[in-house]
Motif scaffolding. Sequence first.
Motif, PDB file in Angstrom:
ATOM      1  N   CYS A 122      91.152  58.449  36.005  1.00  0.00           N
ATOM      2  CA  CYS A 122      91.994  59.134  36.990  1.00  0.00           C
ATOM      3  C   CYS A 122      92.598  60.368  36.349  1.00  0.00           C
ATOM      4  O   CYS A 122      93.316  60.262  35.353  1.00  0.00           O
ATOM      5  N   CYS A 165      92.263  55.566  42.759  1.00  0.00           N
ATOM      6  CA  CYS A 165      92.950  55.065  41.588  1.00  0.00           C
ATOM      7  C   CYS A 165      93.827  53.871  41.975  1.00  0.00           C
ATOM      8  O   CYS A 165      94.587  53.936  42.926  1.00  0.00           O
ATOM      9  N   CYS A 170      97.821  55.154  41.289  1.00  0.00           N
ATOM     10  CA  CYS A 170      98.493  56.164  42.107  1.00  0.00           C
ATOM     11  C   CYS A 170      97.826  56.299  43.475  1.00  0.00           C
ATOM     12  O   CYS A 170      98.305  57.051  44.301  1.00  0.00           O
ATOM     13  N   ASP A 191      94.801  62.223  37.639  1.00  0.00           N
ATOM     14  CA  ASP A 191      96.210  62.350  38.002  1.00  0.00           C
ATOM     15  C   ASP A 191      97.097  61.582  37.032  1.00  0.00           C
ATOM     16  O   ASP A 191      98.099  62.092  36.566  1.00  0.00           O
ATOM     17  N   CYS A 192      96.737  60.318  36.727  1.00  0.00           N
ATOM     18  CA  CYS A 192      97.586  59.585  35.782  1.00  0.00           C
ATOM     19  C   CYS A 192      96.976  59.508  34.395  1.00  0.00           C
ATOM     20  O   CYS A 192      97.571  58.898  33.516  1.00  0.00           O
TER      21      CYS A 192
HETATM   22 ZN   LIG Z   1      95.904  57.656  39.194  1.00  0.00          ZN
END
Ligand SMILES: [Zn+2]
Length: 59
Positions: free
Chosen positions: A22, A4, A7, A24-25
């Motif tokens: 992504c 990503c 991040c 995660d984000c």
């Molecule tokens: Zn990310």
Amino acid sequence: MLRCPRCAGSGVGRVGAERYYCWDCCIEFTVDKGEVRLYQLDEEGAAVELASVREGEGR
Ligand SMILES: [Zn+2]
């Protein structure tokens, strides 16, 4: 392994030809000729561009 651009995490899934997500984000990004564009999906599911980052330029 693609990471990503925001991040730098590896929780990235491919959702299209040049399109990645992504986990995660919770953003989408596209990679086109070395240019990375970040998108966030709004509540209606429309992709809103956050920023574009050119690899190999400045920071
Ligand atoms: Zn990310």
